[in-house]
Design an enzyme around this catalytic site. Structure first.
Site, PDB file in Angstrom:
ATOM      1  N   GLU A 176      42.985  57.270   4.595  1.00 23.86           N
ATOM      2  CA  GLU A 176      43.462  56.552   3.405  1.00 23.86           C
ATOM      3  C   GLU A 176      44.568  57.318   2.673  1.00 23.86           C
ATOM      4  OE1 GLU A 176      40.705  54.375   1.007  1.00 23.86           O
ATOM      5  OE2 GLU A 176      39.197  54.387   2.579  1.00 23.86           O
TER       6      GLU A 176
ATOM      7  N   LEU B 121      45.385  48.395   8.314  1.00 25.78           N
ATOM      8  CA  LEU B 121      46.762  48.664   7.902  1.00 25.78           C
ATOM      9  C   LEU B 121      47.460  49.558   8.929  1.00 25.78           C
ATOM     10  CD1 LEU B 121      49.060  48.579   5.765  1.00 25.78           C
ATOM     11  CD2 LEU B 121      47.995  50.581   4.690  1.00 25.78           C
ATOM     12  N   THR B 122      46.798  50.628   9.347  1.00 27.76           N
ATOM     13  CA  THR B 122      47.397  51.636  10.221  1.00 27.76           C
ATOM     14  C   THR B 122      47.658  51.098  11.619  1.00 27.76           C
ATOM     15  OG1 THR B 122      46.255  53.385   9.016  1.00 27.76           O
ATOM     16  CG2 THR B 122      47.085  53.951  11.190  1.00 27.76           C
ATOM     17  N   GLU B 123      48.797  51.491  12.181  1.00 31.99           N
ATOM     18  CA  GLU B 123      49.155  51.136  13.546  1.00 31.99           C
ATOM     19  C   GLU B 123      49.519  52.381  14.343  1.00 31.99           C
ATOM     20  OE1 GLU B 123      51.025  46.750  12.370  1.00 31.99           O
ATOM     21  OE2 GLU B 123      52.255  48.196  13.477  1.00 31.99           O
TER      22      GLU B 123
ATOM     23  N   GLY C 210      27.164  82.420   9.000  1.00 30.06           N
ATOM     24  CA  GLY C 210      27.462  83.333  10.094  1.00 30.06           C
ATOM     25  C   GLY C 210      27.362  82.643  11.446  1.00 30.06           C
ATOM     26  N   GLY C 211      26.806  83.329  12.424  1.00 25.70           N
ATOM     27  CA  GLY C 211      26.676  82.772  13.769  1.00 25.70           C
ATOM     28  C   GLY C 211      25.896  81.470  13.788  1.00 25.70           C
TER      29      GLY C 211
END
Length: 386
Positions: free
Chosen positions: A370, A132-134, A346-347
């Site tokens: 999505e 779907l995405t362009e 932490g680290g």
């Protein structure tokens, strides 16, 4: 170590069976070393998806008559959550294959199309993609530049899609095209296109922050000639179909978000009990314990929202608002949980020697894919205010 955050949420026997099977499989197949190798090299492990197909997890919603497992959304969510607890990338690809390409054909294909494609998709003999995405039309899908022009019994397709999961490795793709004027009503049509169709090819593979073992590429269409028999539903129905598919897709991404959050929380609970400072486990310190309490509460709330959306979709009731809410909330919780996980470690949390840095990188996609969090708010607000 899987932690029980919400004993009030009871699993069905099928869900327990699925969860146990994935945990057994994951403990041998999704080792930290293997996950790191896939992530570092951006390897899309096709063999894993074939194995998951043999286990019935690549056609979870597909009825038995088409070679699938014949389960519902509660079982499907369990599959995605339990896989994503190990690896978000594998969870994302399983979700995209099930809920987008496969589900689109299941929902809107005719009998011939279903019998041709679903058995191969349900077993992962074929991997599915969905486009779907362009490049210039992400959320603005009504202005797609991928155009299908009729030529007798065929359509000629030109254009490009991007951010397509399985764009290179997928054997078949469901593609949304524009067959009308930009932003006009009913201007989109969905086609099933097989790999090897002349003019249809994969473009650039994206080099991503996270979800690196889930393949993401461009799809390119240069005078691709597709017979009208490959249209899903009716000409002009593509956008409507896509929105219906995305209702289920939002549940998928919510489940993916939940799995990542649970994986990060599992790691925190284990680490907080094992890591000692000042001659005691850091779990004894309120600063750490309260973080874990907040994380577990938000994870539980996400799970309740997802279960509610599953109940609605399984009963045939409107699910658009509930699925958007579940996706919005669970994805933001996933990012927040992974962020706190890095803080608790932490680290060490900032290194690749421990799993939480990958949960942190993977989680961000959930607020984008999505439909972004902002699009979810748009969907929710429109439905409430109309």
């Amino acid at each position: 170590m899987a932690v029980n955050y919400a004993s009030s949420i009871e699993m069905s026997e099928n869900q327990k069976m699925i969860a146990d099977a994935i945990r057994r499989y994951g403990e041998s197949r999704f080792t930290p070393q293997q996950i790191m190798e896939w992530d570092e090299a951006q390897t899309f492990p096709v063999d894993v998806f074939r194995e998951l197909g043999e286990m019935g997890f690549m056609g979870v919603l597909v009825p038995h008559e088409y070679g699938g497992s014949g389960f519902g959304y509660h079982e499907y969510v369990t599959v995605i959550v339990e896989i994503a607890r190990f690896c978000g990338s594998i969870g994302l690809s399983v979700a995209a294959h099930n809920s987008l390409c496969t589900n689109h054909i299941l929902k809107f294909g005719n009998e011939e199309q279903k019998r041709k494609y679903l058995p191969k998709l349900a077993t992962a003999e074929w991997i599915g993609a969905w486009g779907l995405t362009e490049p210039n039309t992400g959320s603005d899908a009504g202005n797609m530049k991928t155009v299908a022009v009729q030529d007798g019994d065929y359509y000629i397709i030109n254009g490009a899609k991007n951010f397509i999961t399985h764009g290179k490795s997928g054997e078949v793709a469901v593609i949304m095209t524009r067959t009308g004027e930009p932003r006009s009503k009913n201007n989109s049509t969905a086609f099933i296109i097989e790999k090897g169709t002349p003019g249809f090819s994969a473009g650039k593979k994206e080099n991503k922050l996270g979800m690196r073992a889930s393949e993401t590429t461009e799809l390119i269409f240069q005078d691709v000639r597709v017979h009208k028999s490959q249209i899903l539903g009716e000409v002009g129905d593509g956008f409507h179909q896509a929105m219906k598919v995305l209702d289920g897709g939002r549940i998928s991404i919510a489940a993916l978000s939940l799995g990542i959050a649970k994986g990060a929380l599992d790691a925190c609970v284990k680490y907080a009990n094992e890591r000692h400072q000042f001659d005691q486990p850091i779990a004894n310190f309120q600063g750490i314990a309260f973080k874990i309490a907040d994380m577990a509460t938000e994870v539980h709330a996400s799970e309740l929202m997802i279960n509610h959306a599953c109940d609605l979709i399984m009963s045939g009731k409107p699910v658009t608002t509930a699925s958007a809410m579940a996706k919005l909330y669970a994805s933001e919780v996933s990012v927040a949980t992974a962020n706190e996980a890095v803080q608790i470690f932490g680290g060490y949390g900032y290194t690749k020697d421990f799993p939480v840095e990958k949960f942190y990188r993977d989680s961000k996609l959930c607020t984008i894919g999505e439909g972004t969090s902002e699009i979810q708010k748009l969907v929710i607000s429109r439905n409430i205010l109309k």
